[in-house]
Write a protein that holds these residues in place. Sequence first.
Motif, mmCIF file in Angstrom:
data_model
loop_
_atom_site.group_PDB
_atom_site.id
_atom_site.type_symbol
_atom_site.label_atom_id
_atom_site.label_comp_id
_atom_site.label_asym_id
_atom_site.label_seq_id
_atom_site.Cartn_x
_atom_site.Cartn_y
_atom_site.Cartn_z
ATOM 1 N N UNK A 22 9.512 -3.980 0.296
ATOM 2 C CA UNK A 22 10.128 -4.339 -0.985
ATOM 3 C C UNK A 22 9.741 -5.762 -1.391
ATOM 4 N N UNK A 23 9.688 -6.657 -0.424
ATOM 5 C CA UNK A 23 9.275 -8.034 -0.713
ATOM 6 C C UNK A 23 7.843 -8.092 -1.194
ATOM 7 N N UNK A 24 6.969 -7.302 -0.577
ATOM 8 C CA UNK A 24 5.562 -7.230 -0.989
ATOM 9 C C UNK A 24 5.471 -6.752 -2.438
ATOM 10 N N UNK A 25 6.201 -5.699 -2.754
ATOM 11 C CA UNK A 25 6.196 -5.182 -4.120
ATOM 12 C C UNK A 25 6.792 -6.163 -5.115
ATOM 13 N N UNK A 26 7.860 -6.843 -4.713
ATOM 14 C CA UNK A 26 8.500 -7.816 -5.600
ATOM 15 C C UNK A 26 7.567 -8.979 -5.904
ATOM 16 N N UNK A 27 6.789 -9.408 -4.913
ATOM 17 C CA UNK A 27 5.855 -10.513 -5.127
ATOM 18 C C UNK A 27 4.821 -10.153 -6.184
ATOM 19 N N UNK A 28 4.219 -8.987 -6.059
ATOM 20 C CA UNK A 28 3.187 -8.602 -7.021
ATOM 21 C C UNK A 28 3.777 -8.241 -8.380
#
Length: 88
Positions: free
Chosen positions: A46-52
Motif C-alpha cells: 500500500x505504501x508503494x502504491x501511495x508513493x506513486x
Amino acid sequence: MTLISTILGFSAFGFGARCFQLGLQHRPIFDAPAGHLYSVLAFGGLGYGAFYAEQKQSVMLAEKKKALLEIRQKEQLEWDSKKQAHAV
C-alpha cells in the motif's frame, strides 16, 4: 518523501496494527510470525502504491496549474486590451 521511507512507514504501521489486533484478542504477539509478515508486506505494498499515486497527482496538479495560469494570463491580456479600448 522517498520511496523507501514511505514503504517502511506503511510497513511499520502494518506491524503495529497486527500487534494491536493480537493484543485485543489476548493472543501471544509473537506466536505466529507469518501473520506479521503478511501484514507488513500488505501495508508495504500500500505504501508503494501511495508513493506513486502521490507522484502522479503532483504531476497532474502541476499541469493543471500551468493551464490555469495560461488561461488567467490570456484573460488578463483581454481585460487590459478592453480597458485601453474604452479609455481612448
